[in-house]
Scaffold this motif. Structure first.
Motif, short mmCIF file in Angstrom:
data_model
loop_
_atom_site.label_atom_id
_atom_site.label_comp_id
_atom_site.label_asym_id
_atom_site.label_seq_id
_atom_site.Cartn_x
_atom_site.Cartn_y
_atom_site.Cartn_z
N ILE A 253 0.86 -1.19 0.00
CA ILE A 253 0.00 0.00 0.00
C ILE A 253 0.90 1.24 0.00
N ALA A 254 2.13 1.02 -0.52
CA ALA A 254 3.09 2.11 -0.71
C ALA A 254 3.19 2.97 0.55
N ALA A 255 3.12 4.29 0.41
CA ALA A 255 3.34 5.16 1.56
C ALA A 255 2.03 5.55 2.26
N PRO A 318 0.79 7.21 -12.89
CA PRO A 318 0.61 5.83 -13.29
C PRO A 318 -0.25 4.99 -12.33
N CYS A 319 -0.90 5.61 -11.33
CA CYS A 319 -1.71 4.81 -10.40
C CYS A 319 -2.83 4.07 -11.14
N ASP A 320 -3.32 4.66 -12.25
CA ASP A 320 -4.46 4.06 -12.95
C ASP A 320 -4.12 2.68 -13.55
N THR A 321 -2.83 2.40 -13.74
CA THR A 321 -2.45 1.09 -14.28
C THR A 321 -1.56 0.31 -13.31
N CYS A 322 -1.47 0.78 -12.07
CA CYS A 322 -0.58 0.15 -11.10
C CYS A 322 -1.19 -1.15 -10.57
N GLY A 323 -0.35 -2.17 -10.42
CA GLY A 323 -0.82 -3.45 -9.89
C GLY A 323 -1.29 -3.38 -8.44
N ASN A 324 -0.93 -2.31 -7.74
CA ASN A 324 -1.39 -2.15 -6.35
C ASN A 324 -2.72 -1.43 -6.24
N ASN A 325 -3.25 -0.93 -7.36
CA ASN A 325 -4.43 -0.06 -7.22
C ASN A 325 -5.73 -0.76 -6.76
N PRO A 326 -5.79 -2.11 -6.70
CA PRO A 326 -6.99 -2.69 -6.06
C PRO A 326 -7.11 -2.33 -4.57
N HIS A 327 -5.99 -1.91 -3.93
CA HIS A 327 -6.07 -1.54 -2.51
C HIS A 327 -5.37 -0.22 -2.19
N CYS A 328 -4.58 0.30 -3.14
CA CYS A 328 -3.79 1.53 -2.89
C CYS A 328 -4.21 2.64 -3.84
N TRP A 329 -4.20 3.88 -3.33
CA TRP A 329 -4.34 5.04 -4.21
C TRP A 329 -3.45 6.19 -3.75
N GLY A 330 -2.46 5.85 -2.90
CA GLY A 330 -1.56 6.88 -2.37
C GLY A 330 -2.19 7.61 -1.21
N CYS A 331 -1.34 8.11 -0.32
CA CYS A 331 -1.85 8.86 0.84
C CYS A 331 -2.35 10.21 0.36
N LYS A 348 5.22 10.63 -2.18
CA LYS A 348 6.03 9.75 -1.34
C LYS A 348 5.98 8.30 -1.82
N CYS A 349 5.30 8.04 -2.92
CA CYS A 349 5.33 6.67 -3.47
C CYS A 349 6.60 6.51 -4.30
N TRP A 350 7.48 5.64 -3.83
CA TRP A 350 8.77 5.46 -4.49
C TRP A 350 8.62 4.79 -5.85
N LEU A 351 7.53 4.09 -6.07
CA LEU A 351 7.34 3.43 -7.37
C LEU A 351 7.15 4.47 -8.48
N ILE A 352 6.50 5.56 -8.14
CA ILE A 352 6.28 6.60 -9.14
C ILE A 352 7.60 7.26 -9.52
N ARG A 353 8.45 7.46 -8.52
CA ARG A 353 9.73 8.11 -8.79
C ARG A 353 10.62 7.24 -9.67
N TYR A 360 4.45 -3.08 -11.91
CA TYR A 360 3.42 -2.41 -11.12
C TYR A 360 2.47 -1.60 -11.99
N PHE A 361 2.93 -1.18 -13.14
CA PHE A 361 2.12 -0.31 -13.98
C PHE A 361 1.52 -1.04 -15.17
N SER A 362 1.41 -2.36 -15.03
CA SER A 362 0.81 -3.13 -16.12
C SER A 362 -0.49 -3.78 -15.67
S1 SF4 Z 1 1.71 4.10 -8.05
FE1 SF4 Z 1 2.14 4.07 -5.85
S2 SF4 Z 1 0.52 5.34 -4.91
FE2 SF4 Z 1 -0.16 4.80 -6.99
S3 SF4 Z 1 -1.46 2.93 -6.71
FE3 SF4 Z 1 0.67 2.29 -7.20
S4 SF4 Z 1 1.67 1.94 -5.23
FE4 SF4 Z 1 -0.18 3.18 -4.85
#
Ligand code: SF4
Ligand code: SF4
Length: 379
Positions: A253-255, A318-331, A348-353, A360-362
């Protein structure tokens, strides 16, 4: 794998243990599931970065009448949980009666306390009683006395032992460790090694997982901007948090300190009556002392729950295609304070940087979680 991910997240991500499906339904319906009420700004612990500027003496607080009115409104709106915040909600003389009243309305009580009042066995027993079905969060940033002393006014490192004793009191009463959590506000002043050691200590010694909140230069904490953590340390600390809280699953759930289902079904009433999307965002949409709470919710619900973002197609890239977006949307608080847009990217999401982990973005939820070596962490 999907079932496994859901099993872990539903228990430790959304802060609605045992009622996750109901919380997800509220998320889909863009409704409020939990109401955070800051009843007082008083707290004994004295965290120097505190956005509430809490001191042992109360300077601001809601009246009992105001709080009872909020509880009545919450029940009428079919809100399911009250998260009691401060300051420390347990320093109010009427906390027990207020939480009993909430229960009488069918609301679940979750208590976010410093943990210091729990040292009293009598208070611990009452908290155990009124939080049945809910959780208790305590707040020990560091178990290292020297680090703790740097982060707290007065440097009372013996507070660590007092809070641990309070947790032991609750565990002895039968409060499951799964229904308790330790909160850390992560600052650059603490550093990654100490935060990781503290998270591991709580989990290994007491069975408590960590709610790891990102330091934000918010409210009275705005002057501590130098405490802003850098992305490398954020990656190290939050990756270890994912490991402790979610086990071996390749999820993050990233940051964020909780998942989007809690974050997107919650609003806060501050101790001055402002209604905000989260206690870490101090700027309100309106104030209950000027406008009735239910009217505020009718007018501003979409903004409070970030309604547009509930559809992942509306998340910023890139959150719209991130593999974590079923539970994460960033703080949302970090997005607000560090980039000025509560619905924007979490800086503060290191994946974006780094985009070091393109999977994660597929949209692939089996995406790769960085190894200890990749993040420079000694196991
Ligand atoms: S890019 Fe980072 S903040 Fe966005 S959904 Fe993925 S893990 Fe969460
Ligand atoms: S905005 Fe950030 S601090 Fe607030 S609930 Fe969401 S993840 Fe947690």
């Amino acid at each position: 794998m999907a079932a496994c991910i859901n099993d872990h997240l539903k228990r430790y991500g959304g802060l609605a243990a045992g009622r996750e499906e109901e919380q997800k339904r509220y998320f889909e319906e863009r409704r409020l599931y939990a109401l955070q009420i800051e009843t007082t700004d008083a707290c004994q612990q004295g965290c120097i970065y505190c956005y509430a500027g809490s001191t042992p003496r109360e300077h601001h607080g809601l009246t009992s009448h105001e709080i009872r009115g909020l509880l009545d409104d919450a029940a009428a709106l079919e809100i399911r949980a009250i998260d009691w915040l401060g300051g420390d909600p347990l320093v109010r003389p009427d906390w027990y009666e207020l939480m009993q009243y909430a229960r009488s309305l069918g609301l679940v009580n979750n208590v976010w306390t410093s943990g210091l009042p729990l040292k009293s066995k009598e208070i611990a027993a009452r908290v155990h009683e009124v939080t049945e079905g809910g959780f208790v969060s305590v707040h020990v940033d560091s178990i290292t006395p020297e680090v703790y002393a740097r982060l707290h006014r007065g440097g009372n490192a013996h507070f660590i032992d007092a809070i641990v004793e309070g947790v032991d009191n609750l565990l002895a009463l039968g409060k499951p460790a799964d229904m308790m959590i330790n909160c850390i506000t992560y600052t650059a002043e603490q550093g990654p090694e100490d935060a990781i050691e503290t998270m591991r200590w709580w989990f290994e010694e007491k069975g408590l997982r960590t709610c790891l909140t990102m330091f934000n230069p918010a409210g009275m904490g705005a002057e501590w901007r130098a405490f802003e953590p850098g992305l490398d340390e954020v990656q190290r600390v939050y990756t270890e948090r994912d490991r402790i809280d979610f086990g071996g699953d390749n999820i993050s759930i990233a940051a964020m300190d909780t998942d989007k289902f809690y974050c997107g079904t919650m609003a806060t009433v501050t101790f001055t009556g402002d209604v905000t999307p989260c206690s870490v965002i101090r700027d309100g949409v309106a104030n209950i002392r000027e406008t009735p709470f239910r009217e505020i919710i009718a007018r501003h619900l979409d903004k409070l729950v970030h309604a547009e973002l509930h559809d992942v197609r509306n998340l910023p890239a890139p959150c719209d295609t991130c593999g974590n977006n079923p539970h994460c949307w960033g703080c949302r608080a970090s997005a607000y304070h560090y980039s000025g847009d509560a619905d924007g990217l979490d800086p503060k999401c290191w994946l974006i940087r780094t985009e070091q982990t393109p999977n994660y973005f597929s949209g692939n939820s089996n995406s790769h979680k960085p190894s200890n070596e990749e993040i420079g962490l000694n196991p």
